[in-house]
Write a protein that holds these residues in place. Structure first.
Motif, mmCIF file in Angstrom:
data_model
loop_
_atom_site.group_PDB
_atom_site.id
_atom_site.type_symbol
_atom_site.label_atom_id
_atom_site.label_comp_id
_atom_site.label_asym_id
_atom_site.label_seq_id
_atom_site.Cartn_x
_atom_site.Cartn_y
_atom_site.Cartn_z
ATOM 1 N N TRP A 173 5.202 3.995 -2.285
ATOM 2 C CA TRP A 173 4.425 2.793 -1.984
ATOM 3 C C TRP A 173 5.365 1.647 -1.629
ATOM 4 O O TRP A 173 6.560 1.670 -1.947
ATOM 5 N N GLY A 218 0.795 -1.219 0.000
ATOM 6 C CA GLY A 218 0.000 0.000 0.000
ATOM 7 C C GLY A 218 0.831 1.274 0.000
ATOM 8 O O GLY A 218 2.062 1.261 -0.038
ATOM 9 N N LYS A 219 0.101 2.389 0.080
ATOM 10 C CA LYS A 219 0.742 3.696 0.064
ATOM 11 C C LYS A 219 1.311 4.023 1.440
ATOM 12 O O LYS A 219 0.637 3.848 2.446
ATOM 13 N N ILE A 220 2.521 4.546 1.411
ATOM 14 C CA ILE A 220 3.177 4.933 2.661
ATOM 15 C C ILE A 220 2.982 6.423 2.926
ATOM 16 O O ILE A 220 2.589 6.826 4.023
ATOM 17 N N ALA A 244 3.649 9.887 -4.762
ATOM 18 C CA ALA A 244 3.475 9.015 -3.597
ATOM 19 C C ALA A 244 4.532 7.920 -3.596
ATOM 20 O O ALA A 244 5.001 7.483 -4.655
ATOM 21 N N TRP A 276 9.828 -0.974 -2.911
ATOM 22 C CA TRP A 276 9.361 0.385 -2.646
ATOM 23 C C TRP A 276 9.445 1.168 -3.962
ATOM 24 O O TRP A 276 10.465 1.134 -4.660
ATOM 25 N N GLU A 301 12.110 2.671 -8.559
ATOM 26 C CA GLU A 301 11.884 1.668 -7.519
ATOM 27 C C GLU A 301 13.176 1.271 -6.836
ATOM 28 O O GLU A 301 14.277 1.580 -7.302
ATOM 29 N N THR A 360 4.737 6.588 -7.422
ATOM 30 C CA THR A 360 3.656 6.771 -8.392
ATOM 31 C C THR A 360 3.425 8.268 -8.597
ATOM 32 O O THR A 360 3.712 9.083 -7.710
ATOM 33 N N GLU A 412 2.554 4.413 -12.026
ATOM 34 C CA GLU A 412 4.016 4.403 -12.006
ATOM 35 C C GLU A 412 4.566 5.111 -13.245
ATOM 36 O O GLU A 412 3.893 5.256 -14.264
ATOM 37 N N GLY A 467 5.297 -2.768 -1.946
ATOM 38 C CA GLY A 467 4.583 -3.914 -2.516
ATOM 39 C C GLY A 467 5.502 -5.110 -2.612
ATOM 40 O O GLY A 467 6.622 -5.114 -2.087
ATOM 41 N N ASP A 489 2.447 10.558 0.673
ATOM 42 C CA ASP A 489 2.380 11.276 -0.604
ATOM 43 C C ASP A 489 2.701 12.750 -0.395
ATOM 44 O O ASP A 489 2.668 13.257 0.726
#
Length: 250
Positions: free
Chosen positions: A221, A128-130, A219, A164, A180, A167, A172, A223, A132
């Motif tokens: 993220w 998920g998003k950490i 942001a 990590w 990344e 976006t 992306e 994953g 932004d």
């Protein structure tokens, strides 16, 4: 009186024959006749002398003197009058058609950047998003440089991988590729205890092109990696995390 007149008449009769004889004397050795004209001592009277009987009889016997020394060179003459202009040349061949180029005056570049920072995020999600950060992009022909700096951690009992990434407005980057960073943890041996918990400050950084001018939601993220199971991820533990955004000319 009579005796004096008789004496003058007698004297005149005596002098006249002598004068006539003196006028008709010619020196044979100096006359120019026939083939003798080329002799060194032969002289020929001038045209004036030939036409004047008195001069011909009086001076026809004089020898020609030696040639005089050459005279000095004369002074250079003055410059002549400039010549008339020449005939104009022919027209040259027709040139190729040029391109129409409009001059563009570029505006001076103004620095445009922003920083968002958080103290002790301690965000323990695995997907998920950490965080932004909203940024105003001024030009469409520019690129965005993004940087995330913060503490990252991954632990698992078997092999795992976490990713990590950034976006932009929910997607992306595709200009040219994604931005990344990954952490991979292999299965540890029982002696080393694979569940070791290490937090390290890491950086995710890159340039993204092709974004339009205006508001851009940037942001960070977390994953999973392709073909690998996820582990136990942590972001921003006990430290400051920040996102830096900068607009750069291409």
């Amino acid at each position: 009186m009579l005796p004096l007149l008789a004496r003058l008449l007698l004297l005149t009769c005596l002098v006249s024959p002598l004068y006539s004889v003196e006028k008709n004397v010619v020196l044979p050795s100096t006359q120019c006749t026939g083939n003798d004209a080329d002799k060194p001592n032969c002289t020929r009277p001038s045209d004036d002398a030939a036409t004047d009987p008195y001069l011909n009889n009086r001076y026809g016997s004089c020898l020609q003197g030696p040639a005089g020394n050459p005279g000095r060179e004369g002074n250079p003459g003055s410059n002549g009058i400039p010549g008339t202009p020449g005939i104009p040349g022919r027209d040259g061949p027709k040139g190729e058609k040029g391109e129409c180029v409009s001059e563009i005056f570029a505006e001076p570049w103004r620095p445009n950047y922003k920083q968002c920072a958080w103290n002790a995020l301690n965000y323990g999600i695995d997907l998920g998003k950490i965080a932004d950060c909203t940024f105003t992009k001024l030009r469409s022909d520019s690129a965005l440089r993004v940087v995330f700096s913060g503490s990252l951690r991954l632990k698992c009992k078997t092999a795992c991988c976490q990713r990590w990434y950034f976006t932009f407005n929910g997607a992306e980057c595709s200009g040219p590729l994604t931005i990344e960073s990954i952490i991979y943890l292999d299965q540890g041996s029982p002696e080393l205890n694979s569940t070791i918990n290490i937090h390290r400050t890491s950086t995710v950084e890159g340039l993204c092109e092709g974004l339009q001018a205006g508001l851009v939601d940037v942001a960070i993220w977390v994953g999973t990696c392709a073909d690998y199971p996820r582990g136990d991820a942590s972001t921003g533990w006990n430290s400051v995390s920040r996102v830096i955004i900068e607009e750069l000319p291409k």
